[in-house]
Motif scaffolding. Structure first.
Motif, mmCIF file in Angstrom:
data_model
loop_
_atom_site.group_PDB
_atom_site.id
_atom_site.type_symbol
_atom_site.label_atom_id
_atom_site.label_comp_id
_atom_site.label_asym_id
_atom_site.label_seq_id
_atom_site.Cartn_x
_atom_site.Cartn_y
_atom_site.Cartn_z
ATOM 1 N N PHE A 164 0.823 -1.204 0.000
ATOM 2 C CA PHE A 164 0.000 0.000 0.000
ATOM 3 C C PHE A 164 0.864 1.263 0.000
ATOM 4 N N GLY A 165 0.295 2.358 -0.479
ATOM 5 C CA GLY A 165 1.010 3.628 -0.544
ATOM 6 C C GLY A 165 1.543 4.081 0.798
ATOM 7 N N TRP A 166 0.752 3.912 1.851
ATOM 8 C CA TRP A 166 1.214 4.356 3.173
ATOM 9 C C TRP A 166 2.400 3.526 3.652
ATOM 10 N N GLU A 167 2.475 2.244 3.202
ATOM 11 C CA GLU A 167 3.613 1.405 3.583
ATOM 12 C C GLU A 167 4.891 1.890 2.887
ATOM 13 N N ARG A 168 4.757 2.238 1.617
ATOM 14 C CA ARG A 168 5.922 2.737 0.878
ATOM 15 C C ARG A 168 6.339 4.127 1.358
ATOM 16 N N ALA A 169 5.376 4.883 1.892
ATOM 17 C CA ALA A 169 5.642 6.265 2.292
ATOM 18 C C ALA A 169 6.303 6.392 3.665
ATOM 19 N N ILE A 170 6.434 5.297 4.400
ATOM 20 C CA ILE A 170 7.093 5.391 5.708
ATOM 21 C C ILE A 170 8.519 5.889 5.487
ATOM 22 N N ASP A 171 8.848 6.960 6.160
ATOM 23 C CA ASP A 171 10.144 7.620 6.002
ATOM 24 C C ASP A 171 11.196 6.882 6.821
ATOM 25 N N LEU A 172 11.958 5.992 6.131
ATOM 26 C CA LEU A 172 13.000 5.256 6.838
ATOM 27 C C LEU A 172 14.312 5.325 6.080
ATOM 28 N N GLY A 173 15.381 5.185 6.832
ATOM 29 C CA GLY A 173 16.711 5.206 6.231
ATOM 30 C C GLY A 173 17.666 4.350 7.038
ATOM 31 N N PHE A 174 18.673 3.840 6.351
ATOM 32 C CA PHE A 174 19.691 2.984 6.965
ATOM 33 C C PHE A 174 20.954 3.803 7.214
ATOM 34 N N THR A 175 21.512 3.691 8.411
ATOM 35 C CA THR A 175 22.783 4.365 8.670
ATOM 36 C C THR A 175 23.894 3.663 7.903
ATOM 37 N N ARG A 176 24.883 4.406 7.534
ATOM 38 C CA ARG A 176 26.038 3.831 6.848
ATOM 39 C C ARG A 176 27.278 4.266 7.616
ATOM 40 N N TRP A 177 27.716 3.396 8.523
ATOM 41 C CA TRP A 177 28.841 3.716 9.400
ATOM 42 C C TRP A 177 30.140 3.880 8.632
ATOM 43 N N SER A 178 30.276 3.220 7.487
ATOM 44 C CA SER A 178 31.517 3.325 6.720
ATOM 45 C C SER A 178 31.719 4.730 6.152
ATOM 46 N N GLU A 179 30.661 5.541 6.091
ATOM 47 C CA GLU A 179 30.771 6.897 5.562
ATOM 48 C C GLU A 179 30.653 7.952 6.652
ATOM 49 N N THR A 180 30.822 7.524 7.892
ATOM 50 C CA THR A 180 30.786 8.442 9.019
ATOM 51 C C THR A 180 31.978 9.384 8.955
ATOM 52 N N VAL A 181 31.738 10.655 9.259
ATOM 53 C CA VAL A 181 32.828 11.624 9.290
ATOM 54 C C VAL A 181 32.895 12.262 10.672
ATOM 55 N N GLU A 182 34.112 12.557 11.086
ATOM 56 C CA GLU A 182 34.299 13.264 12.341
ATOM 57 C C GLU A 182 34.112 14.751 12.062
ATOM 58 N N ILE A 183 33.352 15.407 12.920
ATOM 59 C CA ILE A 183 33.069 16.829 12.719
ATOM 60 C C ILE A 183 33.418 17.600 13.989
ATOM 61 N N THR A 184 33.440 18.917 13.841
ATOM 62 C CA THR A 184 33.660 19.789 14.995
ATOM 63 C C THR A 184 32.308 20.310 15.465
ATOM 64 N N GLU A 185 32.295 20.888 16.626
ATOM 65 C CA GLU A 185 31.055 21.469 17.156
ATOM 66 C C GLU A 185 30.519 22.548 16.211
ATOM 67 N N TYR A 186 31.417 23.246 15.540
ATOM 68 C CA TYR A 186 31.010 24.305 14.613
ATOM 69 C C TYR A 186 30.341 23.735 13.356
ATOM 70 N N GLU A 187 30.636 22.498 13.015
ATOM 71 C CA GLU A 187 30.048 21.867 11.829
ATOM 72 C C GLU A 187 28.748 21.129 12.139
ATOM 73 N N ARG A 188 28.385 21.011 13.393
ATOM 74 C CA ARG A 188 27.189 20.255 13.805
ATOM 75 C C ARG A 188 25.946 20.695 13.036
ATOM 76 N N GLU A 189 25.689 21.982 12.980
ATOM 77 C CA GLU A 189 24.484 22.469 12.311
ATOM 78 C C GLU A 189 24.487 22.137 10.822
ATOM 79 N N LEU A 190 25.633 22.206 10.205
ATOM 80 C CA LEU A 190 25.766 21.897 8.781
ATOM 81 C C LEU A 190 25.374 20.443 8.489
ATOM 82 N N TYR A 191 25.812 19.507 9.315
ATOM 83 C CA TYR A 191 25.563 18.083 9.097
ATOM 84 C C TYR A 191 24.236 17.588 9.690
ATOM 85 N N SER A 192 23.665 18.317 10.634
ATOM 86 C CA SER A 192 22.470 17.824 11.332
ATOM 87 C C SER A 192 21.229 17.752 10.438
#
Length: 188
Positions: A101-129
């Motif tokens: 059903f459309g509502w099943e496909r419309a569930i907003d889900l995503g998979f984390t990808r730890w291999s593409e994790t980047v270290e950021i600074t506190e100043y970059e938090r808003e940019l990445y959030s």
């Protein structure tokens, strides 16, 4: 506890290729509820090995409306990812198909990808959030973890349902989700 709760059916495994809309029943022992597993996407593409080739499944605690079984928002219980690997596990039985059903496909889900994790600074938090999960590691480092959809495309927002790796691709993960529902409803 789980060994007592879920009956290990001793039949042989059956060849199975998951298709969108397939409905499977999860065999339980001594419980008046059937958990239905519905295949939402038969094959997930991902560069993450434990997700690639798995199926996106939704878990339902179905109710009857007259003579037919209803899978809807009210009977929806959880989401999982499962590798069928060409066979249908003994604990599952194919019972039919229905549209995704459309509502099943419309569930907003995503998979984390730890291999593409980047270290950021506190100043970059808003940019990445805007499109990453921001976490603090055990060592105090600030990390931005991106999300990807079932077609291996990066998502440009933080999804409402974050699939972070817990219970992926295992029967135990599916059984734990079912057991959680039974406990929450004071059945076990």
């Amino acid at each position: 506890m789980q060994e007592e709760l879920f009956e290990k059916v001793r039949s042989r495994r059956v060849r199975y290729e998951p298709h969108d809309g397939d409905v499977l029943v999860l065999h339980t022992k001594g419980i008046p509820y059937d958990f239905h597993i519905k295949i939402i996407k038969g094959y997930i593409r991902s560069s993450t090995l434990y997700i690639d080739g798995a199926s996106l499944i939704y878990i339902y605690v179905p109710h009857r409306d007259g003579g037919s079984i209803m899978h809807n928002r009210f009977s929806f219980y959880g989401v999982g990812v499962f590798h069928f690997d060409g066979v249908l596990p003994c604990e599952f039985e194919f019972i039919g198909s229905e549209p995704v059903f459309g509502w099943e496909r419309a569930i907003d889900l995503g998979f984390t990808r730890w291999s593409e994790t980047v270290e950021i600074t506190e100043y970059e938090r808003e940019l990445y959030s805007a499109d990453c999960d921001i976490i603090t590691s055990d060592s105090g480092r600030l990390l931005a973890v991106p999300f990807f959809d079932t077609n291996d495309q990066r998502i440009d927002h933080v999804p409402k349902l974050k699939m972070n790796g817990e219970g992926y691709a295992t029967l135990r993960g599916v059984l734990d989700t079912a057991e959680e529902w039974l406990r929450k409803n004071d059945i076990i």
